[in-house]
Design a protein around this motif. Sequence first.
Motif, PDB file in Angstrom:
ATOM      1  N   HIS A 160      40.929  34.438  44.403  1.00 44.65           N
ATOM      2  CA  HIS A 160      41.462  34.557  43.128  1.00 44.65           C
ATOM      3  C   HIS A 160      40.641  35.407  42.200  1.00 44.65           C
ATOM      4  CE1 HIS A 160      42.095  32.021  39.104  1.00 44.65           C
ATOM      5  NE2 HIS A 160      42.884  33.077  39.025  1.00 44.65           N
ATOM      6  N   THR A 197      39.613  37.334  38.861  1.00 42.95           N
ATOM      7  CA  THR A 197      40.009  37.499  37.203  1.00 42.95           C
ATOM      8  C   THR A 197      38.878  38.296  36.585  1.00 42.95           C
ATOM      9  OG1 THR A 197      38.304  35.496  36.749  1.00 42.95           O
ATOM     10  CG2 THR A 197      40.896  34.922  37.047  1.00 42.95           C
ATOM     11  N   GLY A 198      39.440  38.857  35.266  1.00 48.87           N
ATOM     12  CA  GLY A 198      38.662  39.903  34.567  1.00 48.87           C
ATOM     13  C   GLY A 198      39.533  40.517  33.777  1.00 48.87           C
ATOM     14  N   THR A 255      43.106  40.931  34.179  1.00 49.20           N
ATOM     15  CA  THR A 255      43.167  40.752  35.699  1.00 49.20           C
ATOM     16  C   THR A 255      43.300  39.157  35.683  1.00 49.20           C
ATOM     17  OG1 THR A 255      42.249  42.944  36.411  1.00 49.20           O
ATOM     18  CG2 THR A 255      42.534  41.153  37.934  1.00 49.20           C
ATOM     19  N   ASP A 256      44.323  38.645  36.483  1.00 46.43           N
ATOM     20  CA  ASP A 256      44.416  37.134  36.951  1.00 46.43           C
ATOM     21  C   ASP A 256      45.282  37.325  38.076  1.00 46.43           C
ATOM     22  OD1 ASP A 256      44.337  34.697  37.419  1.00 46.43           O
ATOM     23  OD2 ASP A 256      44.658  34.102  35.310  1.00 46.43           O
ATOM     24  N   LYS A 279      46.005  36.293  42.345  1.00 47.71           N
ATOM     25  CA  LYS A 279      45.650  35.471  43.448  1.00 47.71           C
ATOM     26  C   LYS A 279      46.172  36.205  44.837  1.00 47.71           C
ATOM     27  CE  LYS A 279      45.196  31.023  41.270  1.00 47.71           C
ATOM     28  NZ  LYS A 279      46.024  29.689  41.026  1.00 47.71           N
ATOM     29  N   GLY A 299      50.448  37.505  40.209  1.00 43.83           N
ATOM     30  CA  GLY A 299      49.589  37.905  39.092  1.00 43.83           C
ATOM     31  C   GLY A 299      49.746  39.183  38.731  1.00 43.83           C
ATOM     32  N   VAL A 344      47.026  42.671  37.719  1.00 44.44           N
ATOM     33  CA  VAL A 344      45.788  43.565  37.729  1.00 44.44           C
ATOM     34  C   VAL A 344      45.798  44.655  37.092  1.00 44.44           C
ATOM     35  CG1 VAL A 344      46.575  44.598  40.007  1.00 44.44           C
ATOM     36  CG2 VAL A 344      44.219  44.485  39.553  1.00 44.44           C
ATOM     37  N   GLY A 398      34.013  39.698  35.089  1.00 39.28           N
ATOM     38  CA  GLY A 398      34.808  39.303  35.952  1.00 39.28           C
ATOM     39  C   GLY A 398      34.453  38.308  37.149  1.00 39.28           C
ATOM     40  N   ARG A 399      35.317  37.642  37.704  1.00 40.14           N
ATOM     41  CA  ARG A 399      34.671  36.691  38.996  1.00 40.14           C
ATOM     42  C   ARG A 399      35.840  36.770  39.983  1.00 40.14           C
ATOM     43  NH1 ARG A 399      32.262  31.891  36.979  1.00 40.14           N
ATOM     44  NH2 ARG A 399      33.548  30.694  38.702  1.00 40.14           N
ATOM     45  N   GLU A 418      30.114  37.091  40.381  1.00 46.23           N
ATOM     46  CA  GLU A 418      30.253  37.028  38.874  1.00 46.23           C
ATOM     47  C   GLU A 418      29.752  38.238  38.336  1.00 46.23           C
ATOM     48  OE1 GLU A 418      30.476  33.621  35.460  1.00 46.23           O
ATOM     49  OE2 GLU A 418      28.933  33.319  36.977  1.00 46.23           O
TER      50      GLU A 418
END
Length: 367
Positions: A197, A199-200, A203-204, A206, A239, A241, A350-351, A361
């Motif tokens: 997963h 995220t940023g 961006t979300d 999977k 999702g 990006v 982001g992560r 992270e």
Amino acid sequence: MRDPRVTNLARILVGYSTKVGRGETCLIEGPTAAEPLIAAVYEEVLEAGGLPVVAMTFDGQAAKYFELATDEQLDWISPIQRWSAEKADCRIAIGADTNTRELSATKPERQTRRQAATRELMAHTMQRSADGEHRWVYTIFPTNAYASDAGMSLEAFEDFYFGACLADGDDPVGAWVSASEETRRLADWATGHSEVHITGPGTDIKLGIQGRTFIPCFGDRNMPDGEFFTGPVEDSVEGEVSFHLPAMVGGREVAGVRFRFEGGKIVDASADTGEEFLIELLDTDDGSRRLGELGIGTNYRIDRGTRDVLLDEKIGGTVHMAVGASYPESGGVNDSAVHTDLVCDLRRGGRIEVDGKLLQEDGRFAV
């Protein structure tokens, strides 16, 4: 007098990346602008007891090819290309563009036709490589064009590039052996899980990775290197990006790219620059709207975007995703004539989580 960093880079390419052995054939490809490195590689192959075959191109050749070639000529595969894909033990390819935008006026359909014609060879090369029958590596030789794209002087770009290749020290091969340990560790940590997963900003997304393997990259196919990658489960990606770093794709700049996925397929795509060409690329074939690769960069000596994906996809703190063909050794099965990487910068907040566990992270690894 030859720059000693060029000699060091040739030693890395021959003695470390491809490990050319006595009696093994090695194709050395590159344009005339890369002659200093081509000559150094040629000498290293001979010193290793290998059998070098040199194939050089001239400045402006690609532009003239797409301008003048008939459909029959676009579909034709040269004996050297076929021999390289089917028979050569090793291949060392060197880029040295003097104009990274020389194909900007080329009709996209001519480029996609050529990609379709070489699709079988790309698949054959990937499979032979996965089976351990073929070793290859790609690098570039610094030119004013690359320096300009990166916003640097040629001298500054040379320092940056040879540093990224670890070719500026006394033991360049030993430096890559050491660098490989951390990349292997991260790849081993990520393998055996079910979902990534990310995220940023913008961006979300999977991506399913169950049953897939993360491959550590530490200079055996790209130079510079520094990433670990896998082939996401083809119908798993969901999702959106955003890709923050501009890139040169097929001689055109593509920037501000955004994808939205449903059921593993890109259902919406846009770009601030080069959108028409991007859509043509995504419509090449059935596999070009699915991801063939998820890669995570680990080379922190590459600290800025350069518009060259060879470098940008390795930046520590970024991830990249490739539309199109998978690498078989990752477990990916997506088939396409396309394999085009785009880079998402996670250093700006982001992560990356793997099965809910924090991997990275703000661009720094947490494991």
